[in-house]
Design a protein around this motif. Structure first.
Motif, mmCIF file in Angstrom:
data_model
loop_
_atom_site.group_PDB
_atom_site.id
_atom_site.type_symbol
_atom_site.label_atom_id
_atom_site.label_comp_id
_atom_site.label_asym_id
_atom_site.label_seq_id
_atom_site.Cartn_x
_atom_site.Cartn_y
_atom_site.Cartn_z
ATOM 1 N N VAL A 140 56.592 77.458 95.440
ATOM 2 C CA VAL A 140 56.601 76.130 93.658
ATOM 3 C C VAL A 140 57.268 75.069 94.403
ATOM 4 O O VAL A 140 57.964 74.452 95.352
ATOM 5 C CB VAL A 140 57.162 76.286 93.110
ATOM 6 C CG1 VAL A 140 57.448 75.857 91.792
ATOM 7 C CG2 VAL A 140 56.821 78.234 93.088
ATOM 8 N N LEU A 141 56.368 73.525 93.895
ATOM 9 C CA LEU A 141 56.707 72.130 94.304
ATOM 10 C C LEU A 141 56.842 71.217 92.924
ATOM 11 O O LEU A 141 56.389 71.485 92.437
ATOM 12 C CB LEU A 141 55.082 71.587 94.820
ATOM 13 C CG LEU A 141 55.662 70.225 95.634
ATOM 14 C CD1 LEU A 141 56.429 69.883 96.220
ATOM 15 C CD2 LEU A 141 54.399 69.894 96.180
ATOM 16 N N ALA A 142 58.194 70.551 92.800
ATOM 17 C CA ALA A 142 57.856 69.557 91.385
ATOM 18 C C ALA A 142 57.691 68.013 92.182
ATOM 19 O O ALA A 142 57.658 67.433 93.330
ATOM 20 C CB ALA A 142 59.063 69.331 91.632
ATOM 21 N N VAL A 143 56.630 67.822 91.445
ATOM 22 C CA VAL A 143 56.694 66.426 92.203
ATOM 23 C C VAL A 143 56.392 65.316 90.823
ATOM 24 O O VAL A 143 55.868 65.641 89.520
ATOM 25 C CB VAL A 143 54.628 66.117 92.735
ATOM 26 C CG1 VAL A 143 54.224 67.477 94.348
ATOM 27 C CG2 VAL A 143 53.419 66.724 91.500
ATOM 28 N N ARG A 144 56.752 63.678 91.031
ATOM 29 C CA ARG A 144 56.832 62.598 90.153
ATOM 30 C C ARG A 144 55.306 62.473 90.023
ATOM 31 O O ARG A 144 54.193 63.115 90.485
ATOM 32 C CB ARG A 144 57.283 61.613 91.005
ATOM 33 C CG ARG A 144 57.935 61.175 89.683
ATOM 34 C CD ARG A 144 58.847 59.556 90.019
ATOM 35 N NE ARG A 144 58.134 59.838 91.008
ATOM 36 C CZ ARG A 144 59.150 58.420 92.079
ATOM 37 N NH1 ARG A 144 60.287 58.622 92.133
ATOM 38 N NH2 ARG A 144 58.341 57.688 93.078
ATOM 39 N N ASP A 145 55.024 62.141 88.612
ATOM 40 C CA ASP A 145 53.552 62.312 87.897
ATOM 41 C C ASP A 145 53.025 61.308 89.508
ATOM 42 O O ASP A 145 51.383 61.265 89.259
ATOM 43 C CB ASP A 145 52.834 60.809 86.544
ATOM 44 C CG ASP A 145 53.658 62.184 85.973
ATOM 45 O OD1 ASP A 145 53.459 63.322 85.550
ATOM 46 O OD2 ASP A 145 53.883 61.878 84.309
ATOM 47 N N GLY A 195 53.074 61.149 92.238
ATOM 48 C CA GLY A 195 52.602 62.497 93.728
ATOM 49 C C GLY A 195 53.668 62.490 94.614
ATOM 50 O O GLY A 195 53.907 62.821 95.859
ATOM 51 N N THR A 196 54.953 61.952 93.980
ATOM 52 C CA THR A 196 56.365 61.795 94.637
ATOM 53 C C THR A 196 56.754 63.223 95.141
ATOM 54 O O THR A 196 57.146 63.678 93.581
ATOM 55 C CB THR A 196 56.994 60.981 94.485
ATOM 56 O OG1 THR A 196 55.967 59.526 94.622
ATOM 57 C CG2 THR A 196 58.759 60.751 95.760
ATOM 58 N N PRO A 197 57.536 63.962 95.931
ATOM 59 C CA PRO A 197 57.675 65.473 95.661
ATOM 60 C C PRO A 197 58.960 65.143 95.423
ATOM 61 O O PRO A 197 59.720 64.492 95.934
ATOM 62 C CB PRO A 197 57.653 65.775 97.016
ATOM 63 C CG PRO A 197 56.540 64.590 98.190
ATOM 64 C CD PRO A 197 56.654 63.895 96.838
ATOM 65 N N LEU A 198 59.902 65.903 94.630
ATOM 66 C CA LEU A 198 60.966 66.035 94.432
ATOM 67 C C LEU A 198 61.520 67.225 93.794
ATOM 68 O O LEU A 198 63.074 66.850 94.702
ATOM 69 C CB LEU A 198 60.739 65.144 92.852
ATOM 70 C CG LEU A 198 60.580 64.661 92.175
ATOM 71 C CD1 LEU A 198 60.429 64.992 90.569
ATOM 72 C CD2 LEU A 198 60.936 63.900 92.910
ATOM 73 N N GLY A 199 61.373 68.586 94.922
ATOM 74 C CA GLY A 199 61.761 69.740 95.058
ATOM 75 C C GLY A 199 60.397 70.389 95.334
ATOM 76 O O GLY A 199 59.321 70.462 94.935
ATOM 77 N N THR A 200 61.447 71.806 95.395
ATOM 78 C CA THR A 200 60.589 72.655 96.018
ATOM 79 C C THR A 200 61.544 74.324 96.487
ATOM 80 O O THR A 200 62.753 74.089 95.774
ATOM 81 C CB THR A 200 60.125 72.648 97.260
ATOM 82 O OG1 THR A 200 59.014 73.718 97.725
ATOM 83 C CG2 THR A 200 61.045 72.865 98.692
ATOM 84 N N GLY A 201 61.068 75.764 96.039
ATOM 85 C CA GLY A 201 61.618 77.051 96.404
ATOM 86 C C GLY A 201 60.348 77.649 96.632
ATOM 87 O O GLY A 201 59.336 77.457 96.750
ATOM 88 N N ARG A 202 61.252 78.387 97.492
ATOM 89 C CA ARG A 202 59.738 80.036 97.793
ATOM 90 C C ARG A 202 60.566 80.843 96.846
ATOM 91 O O ARG A 202 61.460 80.900 96.530
ATOM 92 C CB ARG A 202 59.743 79.610 99.423
ATOM 93 C CG ARG A 202 60.312 80.291 99.878
ATOM 94 C CD ARG A 202 60.266 80.794 101.292
ATOM 95 N NE ARG A 202 61.067 81.230 101.623
ATOM 96 C CZ ARG A 202 61.822 81.104 103.174
ATOM 97 N NH1 ARG A 202 61.021 81.318 103.695
ATOM 98 N NH2 ARG A 202 62.901 82.869 103.786
#
Length: 156
Positions: free
Chosen positions: A50-55, A57-64
């Motif tokens: 799972v990916l969190a991105v700013r509007d 497109g900049t990646p902010l966080g992740t988890g699996r």
């Protein structure tokens, strides 16, 4: 104060996966000193990322999320329990709610796979974060990549 607009999604395709790995490299390898050969493993190929991105497109966080046979070693072999791991939020995005949003997105993915509970190994400094999200610690503290951890679980 302006809130950073972001969204979470299940990573789809090579670009998303590389964004997930870049966040993990920044947080775990660079900031925390985890050896790169320990950070990435064969389970990355079968995990739901799972990916969190700013509007923009900049990646902010992740988890699996690991489920099924991939999770068996961490969940005591219970096929109804998933394993949440590799949760990482960039320093610039901390305090924005990104971590909680990622956990909820991983829990949604777990439910979509028919899972009824989630296990994780939390760095001890993050126990309060996970407790606020409904996770309960159990068992003794243990080292993982030289960092103190505790096992935690939450019924979904």
């Amino acid at each position: 104060m302006t809130r950073t607009a972001y969204r979470t999604r299940v990573a789809a395709g090579a670009a998303d996966r590389e964004a997930c790995f870049a966040v993990r490299r920044e947080v775990f390898v660079t900031e925390q000193g985890v050896p790169e050969d320990l950070e990435y493993d064969e389970l990355d190929a079968v995990a739901v990322h799972v990916l969190a991105v700013r509007d923009d497109g900049t990646p902010l966080g992740t988890g699996r999320l690991l489920h099924g046979a991939a999770a068996a070693g961490r969940t005591g072999g219970d096929p109804a329990v998933g394993s949440l791991g590799r949760l990482a939020v960039t320093a610039a995005a901390r305090g924005l709610g990104v971590g909680a949003a990622l956990v909820r997105a991983l829990e949604d993915a777990a439910r979509a796979h028919g899972l009824t509970a989630m296990d994780l190994h939390a760095q001890t400094h993050a126990l309060g974060f996970y407790e606020r999200l409904g996770y309960t610690a159990h068992g003794p503290e243990f080292p993982d990549a030289g960092i103190p951890h505790r096992a935690m679980r939450r019924t979904l």
